[in-house]
Design an enzyme around this catalytic site. Sequence first.
Site, PDB file in Angstrom:
ATOM      1  N   LYS A  19       0.742  -1.371  -0.046  1.00  0.00           N
ATOM      2  CA  LYS A  19      -0.002  -0.115  -0.108  1.00  0.00           C
ATOM      3  C   LYS A  19       0.773   1.315   0.082  1.00  0.00           C
ATOM      4  CE  LYS A  19      -3.219  -2.967   0.051  1.00  0.00           C
ATOM      5  NZ  LYS A  19      -2.239  -4.036  -0.215  1.00  0.00           N
ATOM      6  N   SER A  66      -5.640 -13.547 -10.886  1.00  0.00           N
ATOM      7  CA  SER A  66      -7.000 -12.668 -11.174  1.00  0.00           C
ATOM      8  C   SER A  66      -7.563 -12.212  -9.804  1.00  0.00           C
ATOM      9  CB  SER A  66      -7.914 -13.557 -11.757  1.00  0.00           C
ATOM     10  OG  SER A  66      -8.353 -14.483 -11.245  1.00  0.00           O
ATOM     11  N   ILE A 118      -4.461  -9.628  -4.962  1.00  0.00           N
ATOM     12  CA  ILE A 118      -2.891  -9.530  -4.888  1.00  0.00           C
ATOM     13  C   ILE A 118      -2.586  -9.289  -6.346  1.00  0.00           C
ATOM     14  CG2 ILE A 118      -0.821 -10.620  -4.373  1.00  0.00           C
ATOM     15  CD1 ILE A 118      -2.238 -11.793  -2.067  1.00  0.00           C
ATOM     16  N   CYS A 149      -3.899  -8.142  -8.942  1.00  0.00           N
ATOM     17  CA  CYS A 149      -4.476  -7.083  -9.519  1.00  0.00           C
ATOM     18  C   CYS A 149      -3.690  -5.754  -9.002  1.00  0.00           C
ATOM     19  CB  CYS A 149      -5.942  -6.731  -9.433  1.00  0.00           C
ATOM     20  SG  CYS A 149      -6.743  -8.044 -10.447  1.00  0.00           S
ATOM     21  N   GLY A 204      -2.891 -17.215  -5.062  1.00  0.00           N
ATOM     22  CA  GLY A 204      -3.545 -17.833  -3.642  1.00  0.00           C
ATOM     23  C   GLY A 204      -2.615 -17.877  -2.663  1.00  0.00           C
ATOM     24  N   ASP A 215      -4.892 -15.880  10.167  1.00  0.00           N
ATOM     25  CA  ASP A 215      -5.139 -16.558   8.887  1.00  0.00           C
ATOM     26  C   ASP A 215      -4.800 -18.064   9.066  1.00  0.00           C
ATOM     27  OD1 ASP A 215      -5.134 -14.103   7.887  1.00  0.00           O
ATOM     28  OD2 ASP A 215      -3.590 -14.210   6.555  1.00  0.00           O
ATOM     29  N   LEU A 237      -7.766 -11.720   6.634  1.00  0.00           N
ATOM     30  CA  LEU A 237      -7.412 -10.320   6.520  1.00  0.00           C
ATOM     31  C   LEU A 237      -6.721 -10.156   7.802  1.00  0.00           C
ATOM     32  CD1 LEU A 237     -11.060  -9.941   5.059  1.00  0.00           C
ATOM     33  CD2 LEU A 237      -8.887  -9.238   3.996  1.00  0.00           C
ATOM     34  N   HIS A 269      -7.175  -7.301   9.463  1.00  0.00           N
ATOM     35  CA  HIS A 269      -7.978  -6.514  10.242  1.00  0.00           C
ATOM     36  C   HIS A 269      -8.640  -7.587  11.166  1.00  0.00           C
ATOM     37  CE1 HIS A 269      -9.897  -6.011   6.342  1.00  0.00           C
ATOM     38  NE2 HIS A 269     -11.043  -6.502   6.939  1.00  0.00           N
ATOM     39  N   HIS A 279     -22.416  18.770   2.430  1.00  0.00           N
ATOM     40  CA  HIS A 279     -22.552  19.015   0.931  1.00  0.00           C
ATOM     41  C   HIS A 279     -21.153  19.641   0.547  1.00  0.00           C
ATOM     42  CE1 HIS A 279     -24.471  19.806  -2.904  1.00  0.00           C
ATOM     43  NE2 HIS A 279     -24.040  21.067  -2.817  1.00  0.00           N
TER      44      HIS A 279
END
Length: 455
Positions: free
Chosen positions: A49, A168, A171, A173, A257, A298, A305, A307, A431
């Site tokens: 990130k 696909s 990770i 992408c 994966g 995991d 994940l 979090h 707004h």
Amino acid sequence: MKIYDLIIIGGGRASRLAAKVGRLGKRVALIEKSKLGGTCANRGCVPSKLLVGYADVLRSIKESQRHYVRSSIDNIDIKKIFKENNEYIASVDGEYKAMLNENVELFRGIGSFVSDSIVEVNGVKLTAPKIVIATGTKPKKPPFKEAWSSDDIFPLNKIPSSITIVGSGFIACELANVFDALGVKTKLLVRSERLLSNEDEDISKVFKQEFSKKIDIEFNTTIKDAIYNDSFFDIILEDKAGKIKKHTSEALLYAIGRESNAKTLNLENTHIALDKRGFIKRDEFFQTDAKGVYVAGDAAGEHMLQHAASFEINHLYKYLFEDKKEPLKFKYMPHSVFTDPEIASVGISEQEAKEKDLDAVVSKTDWLTSAKAESMKLKYPFTKFIVDKKTYEILGCHMIGPQSSTMIHQVLTVMHIDNDIRHLKEMLYIHPALSESLLPAAINAVKDIRKLSDS
């Protein structure tokens, strides 16, 4: 035999558990085979990130023409970018180690079970009434010599001029987006017609449409063979029709994966059981089939994940050391894909709602009633709600568009406190903030429900 109050196998998120228990004055053994901080901090979420930040800036420059600004990039100092990233990675282990006090003994090595209550590391036997397995996962091994997995690119010391990425999922992408934006010639190989197949179909469809505008992608394609010659891969590609063609790339990365690390634990010496996928079984209190042995994160193969793992570790601390005996049930598990476009999602998809034959309304609304969204000059962003017709409960929410991972937290707040989409319809929005686009999405969902109720 060394005796402790707690043994932890795996020094990722569970390092924080070791630190907290150590501060209670209890003796803790923390076993880590590599660097403290685990996959997320060293080889996954965080370093990737950090690179996304650079990619976002470069994308905005490359796409400035839609704002009637002609711009060009004079230079991308990719060496400096990766140098900074590598320096961050190098600092992680020390920062995590600094959390630990004198009550925590750190063992660098692979921990494995001798019995239900005895763990061995580096030839030393340890025992404790409480043992926590937090060994995470590892990427599936690439089938060709010299090919990379995601573990091989953080830190990245030799930057390739070209890279071929197989996969696909998120990770594949995310990494394709980063390398392409940074100026590395990038090709993404996908064996099917779809990207991000775990996402709602509408999200996946729009993502494919927009992502394909940026990234060189070959669908319905697999690698028949890949031979590494000096500094390049000679790759033989085969499409769905059996057509063969050659491709050359300096780097070949597989993101296909992740799998369990359980094989390193010698669980055959224990009563601990695995599921069909090779992940460790546990009950609602994280306990395995061996009394006093728990698994979090995991390693249990449930949510995969960071979090979720952090939340589980925090709950396990309360269960083991604060006598809070309530089971942890994740009613909602959000996730995001940090690509361009960005995606955020929580709950079920439209397809899942149909499969379960739920009495639900599906409502899809673009963001273009928000002036802030309009100013981005993007037509594709939208929000999709799946809502229970009778209770107005949000069963699923899916977003695609800039800052989706931030935007969805407003929906998450409502879902966690009092899950009723009418709260999103009735609240006051600034707004014309980007999150104001949630207002018409909520209004439309409520309208759709009331139309069905009146008919």
